[in-house]
Design a protein around this motif. Sequence first.
Motif, PDB file in Angstrom:
ATOM      1  N   PHE A   1       0.806  -1.213   0.000  1.00  0.00           N
ATOM      2  CA  PHE A   1       0.000   0.000   0.000  1.00  0.00           C
ATOM      3  C   PHE A   1       0.847   1.275   0.000  1.00  0.00           C
ATOM      4  CE2 PHE A   1      -1.839   3.413   2.562  1.00  0.00           C
ATOM      5  CZ  PHE A   1      -2.972   3.718   1.825  1.00  0.00           C
ATOM      6  N   GLY A   2       1.804   1.363   0.908  1.00  0.00           N
ATOM      7  CA  GLY A   2       2.606   2.586   1.012  1.00  0.00           C
ATOM      8  C   GLY A   2       3.384   2.890  -0.248  1.00  0.00           C
ATOM      9  N   HIS A   3       4.009   1.875  -0.830  1.00  0.00           N
ATOM     10  CA  HIS A   3       4.776   2.077  -2.065  1.00  0.00           C
ATOM     11  C   HIS A   3       3.849   2.456  -3.214  1.00  0.00           C
ATOM     12  CE1 HIS A   3       8.583   0.808  -0.426  1.00  0.00           C
ATOM     13  NE2 HIS A   3       8.080  -0.341  -0.016  1.00  0.00           N
ATOM     14  N   ALA A   4       2.703   1.778  -3.307  1.00  0.00           N
ATOM     15  CA  ALA A   4       1.769   2.075  -4.390  1.00  0.00           C
ATOM     16  C   ALA A   4       1.193   3.484  -4.247  1.00  0.00           C
ATOM     17  CB  ALA A   4       0.648   1.040  -4.410  1.00  0.00           C
ATOM     18  N   LEU A   5       0.845   3.861  -3.023  1.00  0.00           N
ATOM     19  CA  LEU A   5       0.316   5.205  -2.784  1.00  0.00           C
ATOM     20  C   LEU A   5       1.304   6.264  -3.254  1.00  0.00           C
ATOM     21  CD1 LEU A   5      -1.647   7.253  -1.437  1.00  0.00           C
ATOM     22  CD2 LEU A   5      -0.374   6.876   0.681  1.00  0.00           C
ATOM     23  N   ASP A   6       2.543   6.161  -2.817  1.00  0.00           N
ATOM     24  CA  ASP A   6       3.546   7.166  -3.193  1.00  0.00           C
ATOM     25  C   ASP A   6       3.766   7.186  -4.701  1.00  0.00           C
ATOM     26  OD1 ASP A   6       3.853   7.937  -0.578  1.00  0.00           O
ATOM     27  OD2 ASP A   6       5.634   6.711  -0.217  1.00  0.00           O
ATOM     28  N   TRP A   7       3.678   6.031  -5.347  1.00  0.00           N
ATOM     29  CA  TRP A   7       3.861   5.982  -6.800  1.00  0.00           C
ATOM     30  C   TRP A   7       2.779   6.785  -7.519  1.00  0.00           C
ATOM     31  CZ3 TRP A   7       1.283   4.348 -11.177  1.00  0.00           C
ATOM     32  CH2 TRP A   7       2.057   4.169 -12.335  1.00  0.00           C
TER      33      TRP A   7
ATOM     34  N   GLY B   1      -5.680   1.386  16.769  1.00  0.00           N
ATOM     35  CA  GLY B   1      -4.481   1.146  17.563  1.00  0.00           C
ATOM     36  C   GLY B   1      -3.194   1.131  16.777  1.00  0.00           C
ATOM     37  N   GLN B   2      -3.262   1.373  15.445  1.00  0.00           N
ATOM     38  CA  GLN B   2      -2.061   1.307  14.614  1.00  0.00           C
ATOM     39  C   GLN B   2      -1.846   2.577  13.784  1.00  0.00           C
ATOM     40  OE1 GLN B   2      -1.407  -2.373  12.418  1.00  0.00           O
ATOM     41  NE2 GLN B   2      -2.850  -3.490  13.711  1.00  0.00           N
ATOM     42  N   ARG B   3      -2.421   3.691  14.221  1.00  0.00           N
ATOM     43  CA  ARG B   3      -2.244   4.925  13.451  1.00  0.00           C
ATOM     44  C   ARG B   3      -0.774   5.302  13.328  1.00  0.00           C
ATOM     45  NH1 ARG B   3      -5.690  10.610  13.700  1.00  0.00           N
ATOM     46  NH2 ARG B   3      -4.335  11.743  12.250  1.00  0.00           N
ATOM     47  N   ASP B   4       0.012   4.968  14.351  1.00  0.00           N
ATOM     48  CA  ASP B   4       1.430   5.305  14.309  1.00  0.00           C
ATOM     49  C   ASP B   4       2.174   4.557  13.206  1.00  0.00           C
ATOM     50  OD1 ASP B   4       0.936   2.933  15.795  1.00  0.00           O
ATOM     51  OD2 ASP B   4       2.953   3.027  16.640  1.00  0.00           O
ATOM     52  N   ARG B   5       1.586   3.484  12.679  1.00  0.00           N
ATOM     53  CA  ARG B   5       2.205   2.741  11.578  1.00  0.00           C
ATOM     54  C   ARG B   5       1.790   3.284  10.212  1.00  0.00           C
ATOM     55  NH1 ARG B   5       2.122  -3.630  12.003  1.00  0.00           N
ATOM     56  NH2 ARG B   5       3.633  -3.223  10.341  1.00  0.00           N
ATOM     57  N   GLY B   6       0.943   4.302  10.206  1.00  0.00           N
ATOM     58  CA  GLY B   6       0.538   4.911   8.953  1.00  0.00           C
ATOM     59  C   GLY B   6      -0.810   4.399   8.474  1.00  0.00           C
ATOM     60  N   PRO B   7      -1.340   5.003   7.428  1.00  0.00           N
ATOM     61  CA  PRO B   7      -2.661   4.624   6.928  1.00  0.00           C
ATOM     62  C   PRO B   7      -2.636   3.277   6.212  1.00  0.00           C
ATOM     63  CG  PRO B   7      -1.663   6.229   5.466  1.00  0.00           C
ATOM     64  CD  PRO B   7      -0.735   6.097   6.647  1.00  0.00           C
ATOM     65  N   THR B   8      -3.818   2.689   6.090  1.00  0.00           N
ATOM     66  CA  THR B   8      -3.962   1.429   5.356  1.00  0.00           C
ATOM     67  C   THR B   8      -4.990   1.539   4.246  1.00  0.00           C
ATOM     68  OG1 THR B   8      -5.454   0.710   7.122  1.00  0.00           O
ATOM     69  CG2 THR B   8      -3.190  -0.122   7.173  1.00  0.00           C
ATOM     70  N   MET B   9      -5.586   2.716   4.074  1.00  0.00           N
ATOM     71  CA  MET B   9      -6.480   2.960   2.938  1.00  0.00           C
ATOM     72  C   MET B   9      -6.430   4.436   2.595  1.00  0.00           C
ATOM     73  SD  MET B   9     -10.421   1.824   2.245  1.00  0.00           S
ATOM     74  CE  MET B   9     -11.076   1.996   0.555  1.00  0.00           C
ATOM     75  N   ALA B  10      -6.545   4.732   1.314  1.00  0.00           N
ATOM     76  CA  ALA B  10      -6.544   6.121   0.861  1.00  0.00           C
ATOM     77  C   ALA B  10      -7.570   6.289  -0.257  1.00  0.00           C
ATOM     78  CB  ALA B  10      -5.162   6.526   0.358  1.00  0.00           C
ATOM     79  N   PHE B  11      -8.327   7.376  -0.149  1.00  0.00           N
ATOM     80  CA  PHE B  11      -9.242   7.803  -1.209  1.00  0.00           C
ATOM     81  C   PHE B  11      -8.555   8.956  -1.935  1.00  0.00           C
ATOM     82  CE2 PHE B  11     -11.756   5.871   2.091  1.00  0.00           C
ATOM     83  CZ  PHE B  11     -12.712   5.126   1.405  1.00  0.00           C
TER      84      PHE B  11
END
Length: 375
Positions: free
Chosen positions: A192-198, A215-225
């Motif tokens: 997800f993170g690599h694809a988002l930045d791309w 409980g995992q916000r510190d690890r970053g998002p897991t979905m993006a619109f």
Amino acid sequence: MTRTAHQDLHSEQGALRGEHPGRSRNPVIKVADLAWLEFEKPDLDRAEVFARDFGFGVAARTEHELWLRGTLAGSPCMVIREGRTSRFVGPAFRAAERADLDRLARATGSDVRDLDRAGAPGGGSAVDLLDPSGFPVRVVHCGEDLPALPEQGPLLLNFGTDHRRTNATQRPPREPSRIQRLGHVVLETRVFGHALDWYLDTLGMIVSDFLFLDGQRDRGPTMAFIRCDRGGLAVDHHTLAMHLGPGNGYVHSAYQVTDLDSIAAGGEYLNERGYKRSWGIGRHIQGSQLFDYWRDPDRFMLEHFADGDLFSCDLEPGWAPMSTSGLAQWGPPATRDFLGASPSPARIRDIVQALRGDNEVDPARLLGLLKAVNS
């Protein structure tokens, strides 16, 4: 203030210090919109029957290709090519200018090729790329737009003391929900993170809303619109949505129709012809769309939507926890079919491969995703 089931699910506070900004400082180009989606299916006749029942028009049909369109002028919505199995190939995005293709080709070491050889109605040019999830991504500049077709007009509504319709009844026709245009596509990815930045760095897209696991916000998002950046011009809340998951694949695509009556009457039309609704009718939170989801004969999920949010480039991303209850403001509960939560050999295989592979899915992330599905 009375708390509701959706309290704080669409946070207006935005990012905390150090969190993802939701846009690139210097993208290669800024795509203008989705152009179309590309699929392969073994039975084009069956695909065309469903497409017409769902509300598409046919832009072109050959022995091995079916091009589908909406009523609005522009590019087609979808191309289905004959193939041995049913599969989603990838999205095509529309470049704002022909020169953007040259810039993109130079930056990615790709070539600009002639679309005429690919049979696209209207022709044009394209650059073919591969995103970090492995999806082929095509960026196109079309030579000629398809002309507009007759619209399915909105019903004239009475509101309280605002009486716009008198001495006339309301009788929405029992017919397909006439598709106006392609709105968005949703993809699942293990990276997800690599694809988002791309997509932000390469295509200049910007994030409207992030979702994170409880409980995992510190690890970053897991979905993006994610929407297109058209400056001050307001555009769809999301043109692309992606979420972290154990698979890499298509989730659904969405097509705009006129209004709620078009969704409802078109749904009755589909139901009478034996198709099964996956979820709906309801109204989303992120994007606010009225929605209705269906499966085609090849099990691909498609959405009718109306009345979606439009954002200009000025709005920063919202942040909210990821949950099933946060998918809609009202409507029936999300179904297991919509969520893809029913166990299957293919899904189990995806989970095993994801946990063994080099990607962003680990046991904590997987447990968080399972919790979100049930929350």
